[in-house]
Write a protein that holds these residues in place. Structure first.
Motif, PDB file in Angstrom:
ATOM      1  N   ALA A 134     -30.471 -41.407  36.097  1.00 45.27           N
ATOM      2  CA  ALA A 134     -29.922 -40.145  35.587  1.00 45.27           C
ATOM      3  C   ALA A 134     -28.616 -40.324  34.827  1.00 45.27           C
ATOM      4  O   ALA A 134     -28.379 -39.646  33.821  1.00 45.27           O
ATOM      5  N   TYR A 194     -37.103 -39.967  35.661  1.00 43.80           N
ATOM      6  CA  TYR A 194     -35.824 -39.318  35.938  1.00 43.80           C
ATOM      7  C   TYR A 194     -35.566 -39.366  37.442  1.00 43.80           C
ATOM      8  O   TYR A 194     -36.149 -38.622  38.226  1.00 43.80           O
ATOM      9  N   ASP A 196     -25.152 -39.556  33.676  1.00 42.63           N
ATOM     10  CA  ASP A 196     -24.394 -38.305  33.685  1.00 42.63           C
ATOM     11  C   ASP A 196     -25.283 -37.080  33.482  1.00 42.63           C
ATOM     12  O   ASP A 196     -24.792 -35.949  33.460  1.00 42.63           O
ATOM     13  N   ARG A 197     -26.594 -37.291  33.312  1.00 43.00           N
ATOM     14  CA  ARG A 197     -27.486 -36.170  33.040  1.00 43.00           C
ATOM     15  C   ARG A 197     -27.757 -35.362  34.301  1.00 43.00           C
ATOM     16  O   ARG A 197     -27.895 -35.919  35.393  1.00 43.00           O
ATOM     17  N   THR A 198     -27.869 -34.067  34.136  1.00 46.14           N
ATOM     18  CA  THR A 198     -28.192 -33.188  35.253  1.00 46.14           C
ATOM     19  C   THR A 198     -29.574 -32.562  35.102  1.00 46.14           C
ATOM     20  O   THR A 198     -30.044 -31.890  36.020  1.00 46.14           O
ATOM     21  N   GLU A 199     -30.226 -32.775  33.959  1.00 46.60           N
ATOM     22  CA  GLU A 199     -31.573 -32.274  33.736  1.00 46.60           C
ATOM     23  C   GLU A 199     -32.464 -33.411  33.241  1.00 46.60           C
ATOM     24  O   GLU A 199     -31.996 -34.316  32.545  1.00 46.60           O
ATOM     25  N   LYS A 200     -33.726 -33.331  33.578  1.00 47.39           N
ATOM     26  CA  LYS A 200     -34.670 -34.371  33.175  1.00 47.39           C
ATOM     27  C   LYS A 200     -34.839 -34.387  31.662  1.00 47.39           C
ATOM     28  O   LYS A 200     -35.139 -33.360  31.059  1.00 47.39           O
ATOM     29  N   PRO A 201     -34.654 -35.529  31.011  1.00 45.80           N
ATOM     30  CA  PRO A 201     -34.934 -35.619  29.573  1.00 45.80           C
ATOM     31  C   PRO A 201     -36.418 -35.389  29.300  1.00 45.80           C
ATOM     32  O   PRO A 201     -37.273 -35.707  30.138  1.00 45.80           O
TER      33      PRO A 201
END
Length: 284
Positions: free
Chosen positions: A200, A195, A202-207
Protein backbone atom coordinates in the motif's frame (compact mmCIF):
# COMPACT_ATOMS: atom_id res chain seq x y z
CA UNK A 1 -11.41 -28.76 -5.64
CA UNK A 2 -8.23 -30.38 -4.33
CA UNK A 3 -9.06 -33.01 -1.66
CA UNK A 4 -6.81 -31.24 0.87
CA UNK A 5 -9.44 -28.49 0.97
CA UNK A 6 -12.03 -30.88 2.40
CA UNK A 7 -14.03 -29.68 5.43
CA UNK A 8 -12.45 -30.40 8.83
CA UNK A 9 -8.98 -30.65 7.31
CA UNK A 10 -6.29 -28.49 8.89
CA UNK A 11 -4.56 -25.51 7.30
CA UNK A 12 -1.76 -23.36 8.72
CA UNK A 13 -0.91 -19.99 7.22
CA UNK A 14 2.18 -18.02 8.15
CA UNK A 15 1.87 -14.29 7.72
CA UNK A 16 -1.83 -14.90 8.23
CA UNK A 17 -2.72 -11.73 10.11
CA UNK A 18 -3.05 -9.44 7.10
CA UNK A 19 -3.16 -9.19 3.32
CA UNK A 20 -3.17 -12.37 1.26
CA UNK A 21 -2.58 -14.55 4.31
CA UNK A 22 -5.65 -13.20 6.11
CA UNK A 23 -7.76 -13.51 2.95
CA UNK A 24 -6.64 -17.14 2.63
CA UNK A 25 -7.44 -17.82 6.30
CA UNK A 26 -10.96 -16.44 5.88
CA UNK A 27 -11.51 -18.39 2.67
CA UNK A 28 -10.26 -21.65 4.18
CA UNK A 29 -12.44 -21.15 7.26
CA UNK A 30 -15.50 -20.49 5.12
CA UNK A 31 -14.78 -23.77 3.32
CA UNK A 32 -15.02 -25.61 6.64
CA UNK A 33 -11.33 -26.13 7.31
CA UNK A 34 -9.73 -25.75 10.70
CA UNK A 35 -7.35 -22.82 10.43
CA UNK A 36 -4.21 -21.89 12.33
CA UNK A 37 -3.05 -18.32 11.78
CA UNK A 38 0.64 -17.77 12.47
CA UNK A 39 2.11 -14.27 12.66
CA UNK A 40 3.97 -12.01 15.02
CA UNK A 41 2.07 -11.60 18.26
CA UNK A 42 0.02 -8.52 19.03
CA UNK A 43 -3.24 -6.75 18.29
CA UNK A 44 -3.07 -7.49 14.55
CA UNK A 45 -2.93 -11.23 15.18
CA UNK A 46 -5.75 -11.04 17.72
CA UNK A 47 -7.86 -9.05 15.26
CA UNK A 48 -7.18 -11.53 12.49
CA UNK A 49 -8.35 -14.42 14.67
CA UNK A 50 -11.58 -12.59 15.43
CA UNK A 51 -12.15 -11.80 11.74
CA UNK A 52 -11.56 -15.40 10.65
CA UNK A 53 -13.72 -16.76 13.46
CA UNK A 54 -16.70 -14.93 11.91
CA UNK A 55 -16.46 -17.29 8.93
CA UNK A 56 -16.85 -20.52 10.91
CA UNK A 57 -17.21 -22.06 14.35
CA UNK A 58 -14.74 -20.05 16.47
CA UNK A 59 -13.39 -23.31 17.87
CA UNK A 60 -12.02 -24.06 14.39
CA UNK A 61 -9.64 -21.08 14.47
CA UNK A 62 -6.48 -20.58 16.48
CA UNK A 63 -3.84 -17.87 16.33
CA UNK A 64 -0.28 -18.66 17.35
CA UNK A 65 2.37 -15.96 17.80
CA UNK A 66 5.19 -17.09 15.53
CA UNK A 67 8.40 -15.61 14.19
CA UNK A 68 9.28 -17.69 11.12
CA UNK A 69 12.95 -16.82 11.54
CA UNK A 70 12.98 -18.95 14.70
CA UNK A 71 12.76 -22.71 14.19
CA UNK A 72 11.72 -23.17 17.84
CA UNK A 73 8.68 -20.98 17.15
CA UNK A 74 7.76 -23.07 14.12
CA UNK A 75 8.10 -26.29 16.10
CA UNK A 76 5.91 -24.80 18.82
CA UNK A 77 3.40 -23.84 16.13
CA UNK A 78 3.33 -27.42 14.86
CA UNK A 79 2.89 -28.83 18.38
CA UNK A 80 0.09 -26.40 19.17
CA UNK A 81 -1.79 -27.25 15.98
CA UNK A 82 -1.46 -30.98 16.63
CA UNK A 83 -2.80 -30.53 20.15
CA UNK A 84 -5.72 -28.36 19.07
CA UNK A 85 -6.64 -29.80 15.65
CA UNK A 86 -4.49 -32.79 14.70
CA UNK A 87 -2.26 -33.28 11.68
CA UNK A 88 -1.75 -30.56 9.06
CA UNK A 89 -3.14 -31.00 5.54
CA UNK A 90 -2.25 -27.59 4.08
CA UNK A 91 0.83 -25.50 4.80
CA UNK A 92 0.82 -22.02 3.30
CA UNK A 93 4.24 -20.45 3.79
CA UNK A 94 3.21 -16.86 3.21
CA UNK A 95 5.07 -14.66 5.70
CA UNK A 96 7.02 -11.92 3.96
CA UNK A 97 8.40 -8.42 4.38
CA UNK A 98 9.54 -5.73 1.96
CA UNK A 99 11.12 -2.78 3.76
CA UNK A 100 13.28 -1.78 0.78
CA UNK A 101 16.98 -2.37 0.21
CA UNK A 102 19.99 -1.26 -1.78
CA UNK A 103 23.08 -3.05 -2.99
CA UNK A 104 25.76 -1.47 -0.80
CA UNK A 105 23.66 -0.75 2.28
CA UNK A 106 23.50 -3.90 4.41
CA UNK A 107 20.54 -2.68 6.47
CA UNK A 108 17.60 -5.03 6.24
CA UNK A 109 19.21 -7.69 4.04
CA UNK A 110 19.53 -10.34 6.72
CA UNK A 111 16.00 -9.88 8.04
CA UNK A 112 14.41 -9.85 4.55
CA UNK A 113 16.13 -13.05 3.48
CA UNK A 114 15.58 -14.70 6.86
CA UNK A 115 11.83 -14.06 6.76
CA UNK A 116 11.08 -14.39 3.05
CA UNK A 117 13.35 -17.28 2.14
CA UNK A 118 14.48 -19.12 5.24
CA UNK A 119 11.01 -18.75 6.78
CA UNK A 120 9.67 -20.82 3.88
CA UNK A 121 12.53 -23.30 4.03
CA UNK A 122 12.12 -23.76 7.78
CA UNK A 123 8.35 -24.06 7.53
CA UNK A 124 8.64 -26.75 4.87
CA UNK A 125 11.28 -28.63 6.84
CA UNK A 126 9.28 -28.54 10.08
CA UNK A 127 5.87 -29.50 8.66
CA UNK A 128 6.77 -31.41 5.51
CA UNK A 129 8.05 -34.74 6.92
CA UNK A 130 4.91 -35.49 8.93
CA UNK A 131 2.70 -34.43 6.05
CA UNK A 132 4.49 -36.94 3.82
CA UNK A 133 4.32 -39.77 6.37
CA UNK A 134 0.52 -39.50 6.56
CA UNK A 135 0.27 -40.70 2.93
CA UNK A 136 -2.76 -38.44 2.45
CA UNK A 137 -3.32 -35.60 -0.03
CA UNK A 138 -1.60 -32.47 1.21
CA UNK A 139 -0.42 -29.10 -0.06
CA UNK A 140 2.58 -26.88 0.58
CA UNK A 141 1.92 -23.48 -0.99
CA UNK A 142 4.87 -21.08 -0.97
CA UNK A 143 4.31 -17.42 -1.74
CA UNK A 144 6.85 -16.15 -4.23
CA UNK A 145 6.84 -13.05 -6.41
CA UNK A 146 7.26 -12.02 -10.02
CA UNK A 147 10.16 -9.95 -8.68
CA UNK A 148 11.92 -13.24 -7.97
CA UNK A 149 11.67 -14.16 -11.67
CA UNK A 150 12.23 -10.96 -13.65
CA UNK A 151 14.18 -9.29 -10.77
CA UNK A 152 13.47 -5.62 -11.57
CA UNK A 153 15.87 -3.02 -10.14
CA UNK A 154 14.93 -1.21 -6.97
CA UNK A 155 14.79 -3.76 -4.13
CA UNK A 156 17.56 -6.33 -4.58
CA UNK A 157 17.24 -8.05 -1.19
CA UNK A 158 13.56 -8.77 -1.79
CA UNK A 159 14.32 -10.05 -5.30
CA UNK A 160 17.06 -12.32 -4.01
CA UNK A 161 14.77 -13.74 -1.34
CA UNK A 162 11.94 -14.43 -3.77
CA UNK A 163 14.27 -15.88 -6.41
CA UNK A 164 15.37 -18.27 -3.69
CA UNK A 165 11.75 -19.16 -2.93
CA UNK A 166 11.24 -20.10 -6.58
CA UNK A 167 14.34 -22.30 -6.66
CA UNK A 168 13.56 -23.92 -3.32
CA UNK A 169 9.94 -24.67 -4.21
CA UNK A 170 10.94 -26.22 -7.53
CA UNK A 171 13.40 -28.47 -5.68
CA UNK A 172 10.78 -29.24 -3.04
CA UNK A 173 8.23 -30.37 -5.60
CA UNK A 174 10.86 -32.51 -7.34
CA UNK A 175 11.63 -34.15 -4.00
CA UNK A 176 7.97 -34.75 -3.18
CA UNK A 177 7.08 -36.30 -6.53
CA UNK A 178 10.02 -38.68 -6.24
CA UNK A 179 9.18 -39.75 -2.68
CA UNK A 180 7.43 -43.12 -2.50
CA UNK A 181 3.82 -43.02 -1.29
CA UNK A 182 3.92 -39.24 -0.99
CA UNK A 183 0.63 -37.48 -1.78
CA UNK A 184 1.80 -34.00 -0.87
CA UNK A 185 2.49 -31.49 -3.63
CA UNK A 186 4.25 -28.14 -3.55
CA UNK A 187 3.09 -25.07 -5.47
CA UNK A 188 4.74 -21.73 -6.19
CA UNK A 189 2.18 -18.97 -5.66
CA UNK A 190 3.15 -15.87 -7.67
CA UNK A 191 0.81 -12.95 -6.95
CA UNK A 192 0.54 -9.98 -9.27
CA UNK A 193 -0.14 -6.43 -8.06
CA UNK A 194 -2.23 -6.94 -4.93
CA UNK A 195 -3.38 -4.17 -2.62
CA UNK A 196 -2.16 -5.24 0.82
CA UNK A 197 -0.45 -3.52 3.75
CA UNK A 198 2.85 -4.71 2.23
CA UNK A 199 2.22 -2.90 -1.06
CA UNK A 200 0.00 0.00 0.00
CA UNK A 201 2.73 2.49 0.85
CA UNK A 202 1.06 5.86 1.43
CA UNK A 203 -2.11 4.86 -0.44
CA UNK A 204 -5.37 4.54 1.44
CA UNK A 205 -7.46 3.22 -1.47
CA UNK A 206 -6.88 0.29 -3.78
CA UNK A 207 -5.39 1.36 -7.13
CA UNK A 208 -7.45 0.39 -10.15
CA UNK A 209 -4.66 -1.84 -11.43
CA UNK A 210 -4.44 -3.96 -8.28
CA UNK A 211 -6.34 -7.07 -7.36
CA UNK A 212 -7.76 -7.56 -3.90
CA UNK A 213 -6.28 -10.27 -1.69
CA UNK A 214 -9.58 -12.12 -2.02
CA UNK A 215 -9.38 -12.19 -5.83
CA UNK A 216 -5.81 -13.43 -5.60
CA UNK A 217 -6.69 -16.23 -3.17
CA UNK A 218 -9.60 -17.38 -5.34
CA UNK A 219 -7.24 -17.56 -8.33
CA UNK A 220 -4.79 -19.56 -6.24
CA UNK A 221 -7.46 -22.04 -5.14
CA UNK A 222 -8.62 -22.63 -8.70
CA UNK A 223 -5.12 -23.22 -10.01
CA UNK A 224 -3.92 -25.37 -7.13
CA UNK A 225 -6.98 -27.53 -7.68
CA UNK A 226 -6.14 -27.70 -11.40
CA UNK A 227 -2.72 -29.09 -10.47
CA UNK A 228 -0.67 -26.07 -11.54
CA UNK A 229 2.75 -25.71 -9.96
CA UNK A 230 3.44 -22.16 -11.16
CA UNK A 231 0.43 -20.12 -10.07
CA UNK A 232 1.16 -16.95 -12.04
CA UNK A 233 -1.52 -14.44 -11.09
CA UNK A 234 -2.56 -11.60 -13.38
CA UNK A 235 -4.01 -8.34 -12.11
CA UNK A 236 -6.00 -5.47 -13.58
CA UNK A 237 -2.91 -3.97 -15.24
CA UNK A 238 -0.95 -6.99 -16.41
CA UNK A 239 -2.47 -9.96 -18.23
CA UNK A 240 -0.78 -13.35 -18.30
CA UNK A 241 0.54 -12.98 -21.85
CA UNK A 242 2.42 -9.81 -20.87
CA UNK A 243 3.92 -11.59 -17.87
CA UNK A 244 4.99 -14.41 -20.17
CA UNK A 245 6.76 -12.00 -22.52
CA UNK A 246 8.58 -10.30 -19.65
CA UNK A 247 9.69 -13.66 -18.24
CA UNK A 248 10.79 -14.86 -21.67
CA UNK A 249 12.79 -11.68 -22.25
CA UNK A 250 14.57 -12.11 -18.91
CA UNK A 251 15.49 -15.71 -19.77
CA UNK A 252 16.88 -14.60 -23.12
CA UNK A 253 19.35 -12.28 -21.36
CA UNK A 254 21.27 -15.48 -20.60
CA UNK A 255 20.67 -17.22 -23.90
CA UNK A 256 21.63 -14.19 -25.99
CA UNK A 257 24.40 -13.01 -23.65
CA UNK A 258 22.83 -9.61 -23.16
CA UNK A 259 23.62 -7.40 -20.17
CA UNK A 260 21.68 -8.41 -17.05
CA UNK A 261 18.33 -6.69 -16.60
CA UNK A 262 18.50 -5.60 -20.23
CA UNK A 263 14.81 -4.72 -20.12
CA UNK A 264 15.87 -1.61 -18.18
CA UNK A 265 19.10 -1.02 -20.17
CA UNK A 266 18.92 2.05 -22.45
CA UNK A 267 20.58 0.19 -25.34
CA UNK A 268 17.81 -2.44 -25.36
CA UNK A 269 14.69 -0.42 -24.63
CA UNK A 270 13.58 -0.15 -28.26
CA UNK A 271 14.26 -3.85 -28.84
CA UNK A 272 12.18 -4.72 -25.78
CA UNK A 273 9.37 -2.47 -27.01
CA UNK A 274 9.46 -4.26 -30.38
CA UNK A 275 9.41 -7.60 -28.56
CA UNK A 276 6.22 -6.60 -26.75
CA UNK A 277 4.72 -5.22 -29.95
CA UNK A 278 5.17 -8.60 -31.63
CA UNK A 279 3.18 -10.09 -28.76
CA UNK A 280 0.41 -7.54 -29.32
CA UNK A 281 0.37 -8.45 -33.01
CA UNK A 282 0.35 -12.18 -32.29
CA UNK A 283 3.86 -12.75 -33.67
CA UNK A 284 6.83 -14.59 -32.22
Amino acid sequence: MHPAFSPSNVAVITGGASGIGLAAAKRFAAMGLKVAIADLGGDKLDGAKAAVAKQTDPENVIAVATDVTNVDHLQHLQQTIEQEFGDVDILMNNAGIQPGSSIFNPDGWTRIIDVNLFGIIRGSQVFGPKMILRQKPGLIINTGSKQGITTPPGDPAYNVSKAGVKTFTEALQHELRNTKNCHVTAHLFIPGFVYTPLTAGDRTEKPAGAWTPEETVDFMLDHVSAGDFYILCPDNDVARDLDERRILWAAKDIIQNRPPLSRWHPDYQSEFADFLKRRDEGQE
